[in-house]
Structures are given as structure tokens and as C-alpha cells.
Design a protein around this motif. Sequence first.
Motif, short mmCIF file in Angstrom:
data_model
loop_
_atom_site.label_atom_id
_atom_site.label_comp_id
_atom_site.label_asym_id
_atom_site.label_seq_id
_atom_site.Cartn_x
_atom_site.Cartn_y
_atom_site.Cartn_z
N ALA A 369 48.94 8.68 12.45
CA ALA A 369 49.35 9.66 12.03
C ALA A 369 50.80 9.54 12.37
CB ALA A 369 49.18 10.78 14.32
N LEU A 370 51.43 10.02 12.15
CA LEU A 370 52.74 10.26 11.93
C LEU A 370 53.78 11.62 12.23
CD1 LEU A 370 53.40 8.58 8.08
CD2 LEU A 370 53.25 7.47 10.35
N PRO A 371 54.80 11.22 12.49
CA PRO A 371 55.22 13.28 13.37
C PRO A 371 55.45 13.92 11.71
CG PRO A 371 57.06 11.02 13.60
CD PRO A 371 55.61 10.38 12.71
N ALA A 372 55.04 14.99 12.30
CA ALA A 372 55.54 15.72 11.37
C ALA A 372 56.71 17.45 11.69
CB ALA A 372 54.15 16.70 11.04
N HIS A 373 56.60 18.05 10.36
CA HIS A 373 57.21 19.73 11.05
C HIS A 373 56.35 21.03 10.07
CE1 HIS A 373 61.58 21.69 10.89
NE2 HIS A 373 60.38 22.47 10.62
N LEU A 374 56.14 21.19 10.77
CA LEU A 374 55.45 22.44 10.61
C LEU A 374 55.52 24.32 10.10
CD1 LEU A 374 52.36 23.90 10.37
CD2 LEU A 374 52.32 24.28 13.27
N HIS A 375 56.08 24.41 8.77
CA HIS A 375 56.77 25.79 9.15
C HIS A 375 55.33 26.58 8.35
CE1 HIS A 375 61.05 24.23 7.62
NE2 HIS A 375 59.88 23.06 7.72
N TYR A 376 55.17 27.71 10.13
CA TYR A 376 54.45 28.60 10.15
C TYR A 376 54.41 30.23 9.41
CZ TYR A 376 50.46 32.04 12.34
OH TYR A 376 49.60 32.43 12.31
N CYS A 377 54.30 30.25 8.87
CA CYS A 377 54.77 31.71 7.94
C CYS A 377 53.33 33.13 8.67
CB CYS A 377 54.95 31.95 6.91
SG CYS A 377 55.62 30.67 5.77
N THR A 378 54.33 34.35 9.52
CA THR A 378 53.94 35.38 9.40
C THR A 378 54.43 36.19 9.02
OG1 THR A 378 52.89 36.17 11.88
CG2 THR A 378 55.18 34.53 12.06
N ARG A 398 51.44 14.49 20.20
CA ARG A 398 52.02 13.20 19.71
C ARG A 398 51.73 12.20 18.73
NH1 ARG A 398 55.02 15.10 22.22
NH2 ARG A 398 56.26 14.58 24.22
N PRO A 399 52.04 11.77 17.85
CA PRO A 399 52.66 12.06 17.79
C PRO A 399 53.34 13.81 17.80
CG PRO A 399 51.58 10.72 16.32
CD PRO A 399 51.06 11.17 16.94
N PRO A 400 54.67 13.67 17.55
CA PRO A 400 55.86 15.11 17.76
C PRO A 400 55.93 15.78 16.17
CG PRO A 400 57.73 13.43 17.46
CD PRO A 400 56.15 13.16 18.29
N VAL A 401 54.90 16.95 16.53
CA VAL A 401 55.51 17.54 15.98
C VAL A 401 56.63 19.34 15.66
CG1 VAL A 401 53.76 19.45 13.91
CG2 VAL A 401 52.82 17.32 14.96
N ALA A 402 57.62 19.29 15.01
CA ALA A 402 58.30 20.40 14.99
C ALA A 402 57.58 20.94 14.92
CB ALA A 402 59.20 19.71 14.54
N LEU A 403 58.50 22.09 15.02
CA LEU A 403 58.04 23.94 14.67
C LEU A 403 59.41 24.99 13.88
CD1 LEU A 403 55.43 26.11 13.92
CD2 LEU A 403 56.13 27.09 16.49
N THR A 404 59.01 25.61 12.91
CA THR A 404 59.83 26.47 12.32
C THR A 404 58.93 27.88 11.78
OG1 THR A 404 61.37 24.99 11.67
CG2 THR A 404 61.53 27.23 10.54
N VAL A 405 59.54 28.99 12.38
CA VAL A 405 58.59 30.37 12.24
C VAL A 405 58.90 31.14 11.37
CG1 VAL A 405 57.24 32.15 13.14
CG2 VAL A 405 57.67 30.25 14.89
#
Length: 461
Positions: A369-378, A398-405
Motif C-alpha cells: 500500500a502507498l500513502p493516501a489522502h481521503l476526502h470524506y464528503c458528509t 500505516r502507511p498514513p492516510v491524511a483526512l479532509t472532511v
Amino acid sequence: MRIRMALGIWLLGITLAWLAVAPFDPGVLPLVDPQGAASGGWRLRQHALYLSGLWSIGLMCLAMLLSLRLPWLERPLGGMDQVYRLHKWAGIGAAVTALLHWGAKESSGAIKALWGTAGRSGRDAVLPWLADFRGLAKDLGEWAFYLLLAMMALTLLTRLLSYRPWRLLHRAMPLLFLALAFHTVALMPLDFWSLPLGLLMGALLLLGSAAALWSLAGWIGRSRRHAGRIQSVRVLGDGSERAPVEVICALSSRWPGHRAGQFAFVRFDRSEGAHPFTIASAPGSLGTSEQGEPLLRLIIKPLGDYTRSLGQRLRAGQHVDIEGPYGRFDGQGGRGRRQVWVAGGAGVTPFLSLLEARQPGVEPSRSRALPAHLHYCTRDAADDPLLPRVRSLCERARPPVALTVHDDAQGQRLTPQALEAGAAGPLDIWFCGPRGLGDALHAHARGPRPWRLHRESFAMR
């Protein structure tokens, strides 16, 4: 792109096989000769009649084969959800080309009224043992055509029909196919049965008919069905009708296991049929029951009449049938590409499984797996019962996942440009969520920035 390419290749193969047997006669021009005979017009009508008929039945054969949920089709098409998309568009294409076929048939009245029957060729010879069934084949084809158009209209206008009556109506499609297959065999010109068209259409009709009979017998997915029981049921959040339901299922030892991001067809009620639900737990993350049965989690959001009632209807110990697993939504991509995940509403469930697979103590997958960035729309972050779990999983991933809500209640709408912020180089976009947002991302993916969009689609009717 894969859907359009598959349909294009399928129709091109049928067209080339037809051209090899009955090449287009350039003698159709002029359509009307100086003597007033519409010889060219009658030839053009005949070509349009046969080719549109071959296209229509060929696409129906494709739709019947795709309805079998054959796992080996997932790799070339990108997942079982894409197999169903191709199935849907093959059915639509079959209805459109059937309309062309009907139009070509009915055009004889206009040609006759304008120029008469001069220059019209006689009836083509058909298979000798079916010559007496011309009338029956024509009548069956006409009635099956009208029913096909009606069923396609109901399939496209899904809001007019709830799932259960739609499912019962759709189960009649194999019968329509068998009627149209008989129509094709009985009326296809004898010359068309020579190579290569005869071999191609014979094989397609045989496979399509076998698929139709398999469907009528209720055997689709039979080898991948696994009996289980509900271990526990919990309504999340405030417990209202709109709150998601967490269902833990205990399966038999025959369950082959799944990969993070996959889904299964789940049948809680035999009269309702199977519905596709994402498996919202990583492989092995829940361990086993006291009886040693493997456990998996489903998180079901109440989006329709059926799912809204599950919180009250499901009970621990209840029988459940799970068919699968299916899908290739693994959230991984090629090196050198930034991984961006986009979840909207109920589309967060596959990402819960992907995040859980990155937790400490969970056995890692074979793919790196590779680092990722999650955009969560709610709709409302303050009342979202899944958001705390998403945040917790992202913090420990791990690997890290950045989160933007992106909180719709605060006016924080996701834009395609937001996905590119702070991301250098090409992007791998993994999307599961509302169709409108997916269409916007798909349109933006064609822009100057090198995107590769992986889109999970559960619109399977």
C-alpha cells in the motif's frame, strides 16, 4: 472507456462477420432508378433490417452472458460493478438496435406507397426445418420487441418501480431472450449460416440461451454462495430510521475470504433477493465466532424502502446468504502516482475496509500500500455516526492516510480542484459516492492534469 471499447469491439465483430457473408452492395445508389423502381431503396432496407437485427440479438447475448456474474470478467473490465454497467448498456443498446430493426421492417410501407414494389427482392430462404415457422417467429419477435422496450423503459426509470417488482419483472428477461433467439434462428437467411457469421451467431445464440436457462433455474452465482448467520445487529448514531446499521455476519468455513474494498451480494430475505453491500471490515480483522466461523462486517445506510427497514427486521441468529466476494476496488495504484480517495455518503464503506487493513496488528495484504489522502464528503459532520471511526482509523493508518472532511452543512463542497491541492505529479483517484460527484470528477479527469479515475458504481439496475 472500457465499457465503450467493449461494446464497440462487440458490434464491430458482428459487423465484420456480416460483411464477409453479405457485403454491402454499392448498387443501393441510386435508391430509385430512372424507371421509378426503388431497387436500391429495397436493398438498403434489407441491409438495415438484417444488420440491426444481428446487432440487437448479439447485444442481448452479451447481456445474458454478463448477467451470470462470471468472476474472470472482473479483471479486464475493472470489477463486477463495471461488469454490471456493461450489462446495463448492452441491454440499452439491444433495445435501441431493436427499435432500428423495427423501423427498417416498417419502412416497407412507406417505400411501397411512394414507389411501389418494383425492384423488391423475394423472401430469402431460411433453414429448411424452420420454414413452416416463419409466421410464429415473426409474431414472437414482434411481441418480444414491445415487451423489451417496456422493460428497458422501466429499468431506466428506476424511480417508478421499487426493487422487488423490478426484480420480478427483470427475471422475465431470459424468456424474452429465448423468444428472440427463436425469432433469429427461424428468420435468418440461409446464406448467413455460412462461415464466419454462422459460426459466430450460432455460438452466441447457444451461449446466450444457456445463460438464459441458467438464470431461469436460479443458478447465477450458485458456486459462490455461502450460508451464514447474523452474529449481531446494531443501529449506529442516534438510532433513527436514517441511521446506518452495522451487521456482523458469521460465515461457514467454506468462505474463501475477501480483499479490502470488495463487496458481496447479500440475501437476508429470500423473497426480496440479493442486494450488493460493501464488506466494511478488513480480512480477518474481526477474528472468528465462538464456533470458529469467520466474521465480516456490513454497514448499511438506509437509502431505500428495503434498507430503511433492516434495522427493525434483522435479528441475531437470523439466516443470511452471502454471494461473493466481488470487486477490484483496492485503493492501490502505480508507483509515482499520488493516491487520493474520495468518499461520499454511503460510499465511505469500502474505505472503512481499506483503512482497517492499514491498522497495526492487521495482517498486511500482499500488495504494497502507498500513502493516501481521503476526502470524506458528509451532509452534516456533527451528526455523522461514521466520522469518528473514519478519523480514528486515519490517525492509526500505516502507511498514513491524511483526512479532509467536506461538511455540506457548513458549505464545504468538494471541488475537483481541491483534490489537486498540494499533490504533485499524476493522481490515482479512487471514488465511491453519489453519481453527480462522480460525473464531475470524471469530466475533470479529462483535463490537462494526468488523472486516473477508479470509480465504484453500485447502480446495478
